[in-house]
Design a protein around this motif. Structure first.
Motif, short mmCIF file in Angstrom:
data_model
loop_
_atom_site.label_atom_id
_atom_site.label_comp_id
_atom_site.label_asym_id
_atom_site.label_seq_id
_atom_site.Cartn_x
_atom_site.Cartn_y
_atom_site.Cartn_z
N GLY A 36 0.87 -1.18 0.00
CA GLY A 36 0.00 0.00 0.00
C GLY A 36 0.90 1.22 0.00
N ARG A 37 0.30 2.40 0.08
CA ARG A 37 1.13 3.61 0.06
C ARG A 37 0.52 4.68 0.96
NH1 ARG A 37 -2.59 6.44 -0.35
NH2 ARG A 37 -3.79 7.09 -2.17
N VAL A 38 1.40 5.60 1.36
CA VAL A 38 0.88 6.82 1.96
C VAL A 38 1.46 7.96 1.13
CG1 VAL A 38 2.72 7.09 3.72
CG2 VAL A 38 0.47 8.08 4.10
N ILE A 41 2.72 14.27 0.24
CA ILE A 41 2.16 15.54 -0.25
C ILE A 41 1.95 15.43 -1.76
CG2 ILE A 41 4.39 16.71 -0.63
CD1 ILE A 41 2.96 19.26 0.58
N GLY A 42 1.00 16.26 -2.26
CA GLY A 42 0.67 16.21 -3.69
C GLY A 42 -0.64 15.48 -3.85
N GLU A 43 -1.70 16.11 -3.33
CA GLU A 43 -3.00 15.42 -3.33
C GLU A 43 -3.93 15.99 -4.39
OE1 GLU A 43 -3.31 12.32 -2.16
OE2 GLU A 43 -2.75 13.09 -0.19
N HIS A 44 -4.53 15.07 -5.13
CA HIS A 44 -5.41 15.42 -6.25
C HIS A 44 -4.65 16.21 -7.31
CE1 HIS A 44 -9.18 13.80 -4.67
NE2 HIS A 44 -8.69 14.13 -3.48
N THR A 45 -3.39 15.91 -7.42
CA THR A 45 -2.57 16.52 -8.47
C THR A 45 -2.24 15.52 -9.58
OG1 THR A 45 -0.68 16.00 -7.08
CG2 THR A 45 -1.44 18.27 -7.05
N ASP A 46 -2.36 14.21 -9.28
CA ASP A 46 -1.88 13.24 -10.30
C ASP A 46 -2.71 13.30 -11.57
OD1 ASP A 46 -4.04 11.88 -9.11
OD2 ASP A 46 -2.97 9.98 -8.87
N TYR A 47 -4.03 13.42 -11.44
CA TYR A 47 -4.85 13.48 -12.66
C TYR A 47 -4.84 14.89 -13.27
CZ TYR A 47 -8.30 14.82 -9.09
OH TYR A 47 -8.93 15.42 -8.03
N ASN A 48 -4.05 15.78 -12.70
CA ASN A 48 -3.82 17.09 -13.30
C ASN A 48 -2.40 17.21 -13.83
OD1 ASN A 48 -6.36 18.63 -12.84
ND2 ASN A 48 -5.98 18.01 -10.73
N MET A 179 -14.42 1.02 -11.81
CA MET A 179 -15.12 2.27 -12.18
C MET A 179 -14.65 3.46 -11.37
SD MET A 179 -16.62 0.86 -14.43
CE MET A 179 -17.02 -0.81 -14.86
N MET A 180 -13.38 3.44 -11.02
CA MET A 180 -12.82 4.55 -10.24
C MET A 180 -11.81 5.27 -11.15
SD MET A 180 -11.78 6.40 -7.74
CE MET A 180 -10.28 7.06 -7.00
N PRO A 181 -12.12 6.51 -11.56
CA PRO A 181 -11.25 7.21 -12.51
C PRO A 181 -10.00 7.79 -11.85
CG PRO A 181 -13.11 8.59 -11.95
CD PRO A 181 -13.29 7.31 -11.18
N CYS A 182 -9.21 6.93 -11.22
CA CYS A 182 -8.07 7.39 -10.41
C CYS A 182 -6.93 7.90 -11.30
CB CYS A 182 -7.55 6.21 -9.57
SG CYS A 182 -6.97 4.84 -10.56
N GLY A 183 -5.99 8.60 -10.67
CA GLY A 183 -4.75 8.99 -11.35
C GLY A 183 -3.76 7.84 -11.32
N ILE A 184 -2.47 8.17 -11.46
CA ILE A 184 -1.49 7.09 -11.58
C ILE A 184 -0.66 6.85 -10.32
CG2 ILE A 184 -1.16 7.42 -14.06
CD1 ILE A 184 1.53 8.81 -13.27
N MET A 185 -0.87 7.72 -9.31
CA MET A 185 0.03 7.69 -8.15
C MET A 185 0.10 6.33 -7.46
SD MET A 185 -0.06 9.93 -4.68
CE MET A 185 -1.82 9.89 -4.42
N ASP A 186 -1.06 5.77 -7.13
CA ASP A 186 -1.08 4.60 -6.26
C ASP A 186 -0.40 3.40 -6.91
OD1 ASP A 186 -2.65 6.44 -5.00
OD2 ASP A 186 -4.54 5.39 -5.34
N THR A 230 -15.31 6.34 0.43
CA THR A 230 -15.73 5.69 -0.80
C THR A 230 -15.51 6.69 -1.91
OG1 THR A 230 -17.94 6.34 -0.16
CG2 THR A 230 -17.46 4.01 -0.03
N LEU A 231 -14.58 6.34 -2.77
CA LEU A 231 -14.19 7.30 -3.80
C LEU A 231 -14.93 7.09 -5.12
CD1 LEU A 231 -10.35 7.63 -3.28
CD2 LEU A 231 -12.13 9.18 -2.55
N THR A 232 -15.64 5.96 -5.22
CA THR A 232 -16.34 5.73 -6.48
C THR A 232 -17.63 6.52 -6.52
OG1 THR A 232 -16.90 3.67 -5.43
CG2 THR A 232 -15.47 3.54 -7.34
N THR A 344 -4.44 12.38 3.88
CA THR A 344 -3.69 11.76 2.79
C THR A 344 -4.63 10.89 1.96
OG1 THR A 344 -1.76 10.42 2.23
CG2 THR A 344 -2.92 9.79 4.22
N GLY A 345 -4.39 10.82 0.66
CA GLY A 345 -5.26 10.04 -0.22
C GLY A 345 -6.43 10.88 -0.70
N GLY A 346 -7.44 10.20 -1.19
CA GLY A 346 -8.57 10.89 -1.83
C GLY A 346 -9.37 11.78 -0.90
N GLY A 347 -9.47 11.39 0.37
CA GLY A 347 -10.18 12.21 1.34
C GLY A 347 -11.53 11.64 1.74
C1 GLA Z 1 -6.91 8.43 -4.89
C2 GLA Z 1 -6.52 8.12 -6.33
C3 GLA Z 1 -5.17 8.74 -6.69
C4 GLA Z 1 -5.12 10.21 -6.31
C5 GLA Z 1 -5.60 10.44 -4.89
C6 GLA Z 1 -5.69 11.88 -4.52
O1 GLA Z 1 -6.03 7.79 -4.03
O2 GLA Z 1 -6.47 6.74 -6.53
O3 GLA Z 1 -4.90 8.55 -8.05
O4 GLA Z 1 -5.86 10.98 -7.22
O5 GLA Z 1 -6.87 9.84 -4.66
O6 GLA Z 1 -4.44 12.47 -4.50
#
Ligand code: GLA
Length: 393
Positions: A36-38, A41-48, A179-186, A230-232, A344-347
């Motif tokens: 897993g990851r923590v 810093i840099g939250e909600h920036t990956d999909y930007n 069905m979770m449009p996440c960025g690439i960080m995780d 729940t991020l979905t 930390t994370g999606g929130g």
């Molecule tokens: C979730 C997403 C990540 C990232 C974070 C917010 O963890 O899976 O891609 O967008 O939220 O930083």
């Protein structure tokens, strides 16, 4: 306090082997894990297309298994919280009969990676999954399952080994099967984490840089609010859309290309809400670049200050924090020796991350326990390696 290190990953592997023997008879031939990851810093920036600075945890997902000859894939999970049934079976997908997401939900992450795996043909296999990443805790339990699955498939049917492509396959699985449009960080950090380091990821160029984080006087504390996120739901995709809208109005390919000056110049063209979302992202990308420099040069005060600014911006402008996370951050910051703390994370629940002097650790735990209106869970984790293959005795 829960310390979750190598030893626990070892016992997780042992437990998974035990379940494997009962479910399938005989010993598994392959064992892999992915962390897993923590995010520091840099939250909600990956999909930007911005910067993120996560580290891989000692907590992870393990998979043990063996190939089988009849073209059937049989998967068992040991996760107590996982939806029933705890096992699924299906034939290896072939052209014209693609796998589709369905129930139980937990199997979708595995199915998605199988479906998008770049090498083939895959054999059938039996596998058991075990994890000690809290589900829905904002520590990327899902990415660790995807990356563990991919690592397992690489043992059965090797691909070209490209780590970026691997992370992208796992992200695609999350998009199309969970069905979770996440960025690439995780997925990136779960593949590419390195012991003793955080990883600065440039989500535009996909280039990464290791930043040392192994000062023995420093501790990374993760505090689980035990509010499940729940991020979905609609919040995450809505934020993504708002960012895209802002970038479009600013005439930029993404918010990575925009400066605060650009944003202010177009302020009247944006709704107040979209303006604040963009202000968070543009500020956070800048903070993350500065934080990576601060960590590199061991300027922990500065790093901590940036963490706090990040939290405030996520709370006020991006509106993805919640009362419980705010409470945890406030309590942590009241103790001398704490450099910084943030969600930390999606929130919307999940965890906070706190950087502190190791000598302050006990005091911080006691204080948070006293101040927090619910029951928190604590984990100390050192930056760990990304996905691994384990040799079985
Ligand atoms: C979730 C997403 C990540 C990232 C974070 C917010 O963890 O899976 O891609 O967008 O939220 O930083």
């Amino acid at each position: 306090m829960e310390g979750r290190g190598e030893a626990e990953l070892g016992s997780l592997l042992e437990a998974a082997r035990g379940v494997y023997r009962k479910a399938f008879g005989g010993d598994p031939e392959i064992a892999v894990s992915a962390p897993g990851r923590v995010n520091l810093i840099g939250e909600h920036t990956d999909y930007n297309q911005g910067f993120v600075l996560p580290m891989a945890l000692q907590m992870g997902t393990v998979m043990v298994g063996s190939p089988r000859q009849d073209g059937i894939i049989s998967i068992v999970t040991t996760a107590e919280e996982a939806e029933e049934p705890k096992s699924v079976q299906f034939p290896v997908p072939v052209e014209g009969s693609a796998l589709k997401p369905g129930k139980p939900h937990w199997a979708n992450y595995v199915k998605g990676v199988i479906q998008h795996y770049r090498a083939g043909p895959l054999p059938g296999f039996n596998v058991v999954i075990a994890s000690n990443v809290p589900l829905g805790g904002g520590l990327s339990s899902s990415a660790s399952l995807e990356v563990a699955t991919h690592t397992f498939l690489q043992q059965l049917c090797p691909d070209d080994g490209d780590p970026v492509a691997k992370a992208l396959v796992c992200q695609k699985a999350e998009h199309t099967f969970a069905m979770m449009p996440c960025g690439i960080m995780d997925q990136f950090i779960s593949v590419m984490g390195k012991e003793g380091h955080a990883l600065l990821i440039d989500c535009r160029s996909l280039k990464t840089r290791l930043v040392p984080l192994s000062d023995p006087n420093l501790v990374v504390l993760i505090t689980n609010s035990n509010i499940r996120h729940t991020l979905t739901g609609s919040e995450y995709p809505t934020r993504r859309r708002q960012c895209e809208e802002a970038a479009k109005i600013l005439g930029k390919a993404s918010l990575r290309e925009a400066s605060m000056t650009d944003l202010e110049a177009s302020r009247s063209l944006l709704s107040m809400e979209v303006y604040r979302r963009a202000r968070h992202v543009i500020g956070e990308i800048d903070r993350t670049a500065k934080a990576a420099e601060a960590l590199q040069s061991k300027e922990y005060e500065k790093f901590g200050q940036l963490m706090v600014e990040s939290h405030n911006s996520l709370r006020d402008d991006y509106e993805v924090s919640c009362l419980e996370l705010d409470e945890l951050v406030t309590a942590a910051l009241e103790i001398p020796g704490v450099y910084g703390s943030r969600m930390t994370g999606g929130g919307f629940g999940g965890c906070t991350v706190t950087l502190l002097e190791s000598t302050a650790a006990e005091k911080v735990l006691t204080h948070i326990k006293e101040k927090y209106s619910r029951k928190a869970t604590f984990y100390f984790s050192k930056p760990s390696d990304g996905a691994k293959v384990h040799l079985l005795p």
